[in-house]
Design a protein around this motif. Structure first.
Motif, short mmCIF file in Angstrom:
data_model
loop_
_atom_site.label_atom_id
_atom_site.label_comp_id
_atom_site.label_asym_id
_atom_site.label_seq_id
_atom_site.Cartn_x
_atom_site.Cartn_y
_atom_site.Cartn_z
N PRO A 234 30.01 -28.64 1.19
CA PRO A 234 31.08 -28.61 2.20
C PRO A 234 32.08 -29.76 2.06
O PRO A 234 33.20 -29.67 2.55
CB PRO A 234 30.35 -28.70 3.53
N ASP A 235 31.69 -30.84 1.39
CA ASP A 235 32.60 -31.97 1.22
C ASP A 235 33.61 -31.76 0.11
O ASP A 235 34.61 -32.47 0.04
CB ASP A 235 31.79 -33.24 0.92
N LEU A 236 33.36 -30.79 -0.77
CA LEU A 236 34.27 -30.52 -1.88
C LEU A 236 35.19 -29.36 -1.55
O LEU A 236 34.93 -28.57 -0.66
CB LEU A 236 33.47 -30.20 -3.15
N MET A 237 36.28 -29.25 -2.32
CA MET A 237 37.21 -28.15 -2.11
C MET A 237 36.54 -26.81 -2.46
O MET A 237 35.63 -26.78 -3.29
CB MET A 237 38.47 -28.35 -2.94
N PRO A 238 36.97 -25.72 -1.85
CA PRO A 238 36.35 -24.42 -2.14
C PRO A 238 36.48 -24.06 -3.61
O PRO A 238 37.52 -24.24 -4.23
CB PRO A 238 37.16 -23.45 -1.27
N GLY A 239 35.39 -23.56 -4.17
CA GLY A 239 35.36 -23.19 -5.57
C GLY A 239 34.88 -24.30 -6.48
O GLY A 239 34.56 -24.06 -7.63
N LYS A 240 34.82 -25.53 -5.98
CA LYS A 240 34.32 -26.66 -6.78
C LYS A 240 32.82 -26.75 -6.54
O LYS A 240 32.36 -27.25 -5.53
CB LYS A 240 35.02 -27.94 -6.34
N LEU A 241 32.04 -26.20 -7.48
CA LEU A 241 30.60 -26.10 -7.31
C LEU A 241 29.91 -27.36 -7.78
O LEU A 241 30.38 -28.06 -8.67
CB LEU A 241 30.07 -24.90 -8.08
N SER A 242 28.76 -27.64 -7.18
CA SER A 242 27.95 -28.78 -7.57
C SER A 242 26.48 -28.36 -7.54
O SER A 242 26.16 -27.25 -7.14
CB SER A 242 28.19 -29.97 -6.63
N SER A 243 25.61 -29.24 -7.98
CA SER A 243 24.19 -28.94 -7.94
C SER A 243 23.57 -29.65 -6.74
O SER A 243 24.14 -30.57 -6.18
CB SER A 243 23.52 -29.40 -9.24
N ARG A 244 22.36 -29.21 -6.40
CA ARG A 244 21.64 -29.90 -5.34
C ARG A 244 20.15 -29.81 -5.63
O ARG A 244 19.68 -28.93 -6.33
CB ARG A 244 21.96 -29.33 -3.97
N PHE A 245 19.40 -30.77 -5.08
CA PHE A 245 17.95 -30.82 -5.26
C PHE A 245 17.32 -30.58 -3.89
O PHE A 245 17.61 -31.29 -2.94
CB PHE A 245 17.57 -32.19 -5.82
N VAL A 246 16.48 -29.56 -3.82
CA VAL A 246 15.87 -29.17 -2.55
C VAL A 246 14.36 -29.26 -2.67
O VAL A 246 13.76 -28.74 -3.62
CB VAL A 246 16.28 -27.72 -2.17
N VAL A 247 13.74 -29.92 -1.70
CA VAL A 247 12.28 -29.98 -1.61
C VAL A 247 11.90 -29.61 -0.19
O VAL A 247 12.34 -30.24 0.76
CB VAL A 247 11.75 -31.39 -1.95
N GLY A 248 11.13 -28.55 -0.04
CA GLY A 248 10.69 -28.14 1.29
C GLY A 248 11.83 -27.80 2.22
O GLY A 248 11.81 -28.21 3.37
N LEU A 249 12.82 -27.08 1.72
CA LEU A 249 14.00 -26.66 2.48
C LEU A 249 14.83 -27.85 2.97
O LEU A 249 15.60 -27.73 3.91
CB LEU A 249 13.60 -25.78 3.66
N THR A 250 14.67 -29.02 2.34
CA THR A 250 15.45 -30.20 2.69
C THR A 250 16.25 -30.63 1.46
O THR A 250 15.69 -30.84 0.39
CB THR A 250 14.54 -31.36 3.12
N THR A 251 17.55 -30.75 1.61
CA THR A 251 18.41 -31.18 0.51
C THR A 251 18.29 -32.68 0.35
O THR A 251 18.46 -33.44 1.31
CB THR A 251 19.87 -30.80 0.78
#
Length: 111
Positions: free
Chosen positions: A49-66
């Motif tokens: 949500p902090d980036l402009m629309p269409g600018k994708l990034s990765s994320r690391f999720v453990v136990g439904l927590t980013t």
């Protein structure tokens, strides 16, 4: 050309189109496809949500927590999907290329 499943001996030419393809492709292939799409949706191609629309990034999720970490997540995809690749620095060149991309998209919709 090529095999859809080498272990089952199914070639892409044997699969066909439409609903008949659902029964020709092995169930393991469909499960693999679902898990890959889920992985891409949840982790690899995340719309921050902090980036402009269409600018994708990765994320690391453990136990439904980013988990926010510079080493494990937060890679921003640049041109051609290359992680952390720099964007076009020159604003005029960037505007020209983006307008060309929009024009090509509009032409493709008309064709």
């Amino acid at each position: 050309p090529g095999y859809c499943s080498m272990t089952s001996g199914i070639k892409f030419a044997d699969v066909g189109t439409g609903l008949s393809a659902l029964l020709k492709v092995p169930a393991v292939g469909w499960i693999q496809w679902v898990f890959f799409c889920g992985y891409m949706e949840l982790f690899a191609c995340y719309q921050d949500p902090d980036l402009m629309p269409g600018k994708l990034s990765s994320r690391f999720v453990v136990g439904l927590t980013t988990i926010k970490s510079n080493n494990l997540s937060g890679w921003v995809f640049g041109p051609f999907g290359v992680p952390n690749a720099p964007s076009i620095a020159d604003p005029e060149l960037r505007k020209k290329k983006l307008n060309a991309e929009i024009a090509n998209g509009r032409l493709a919709m008309m064709a």
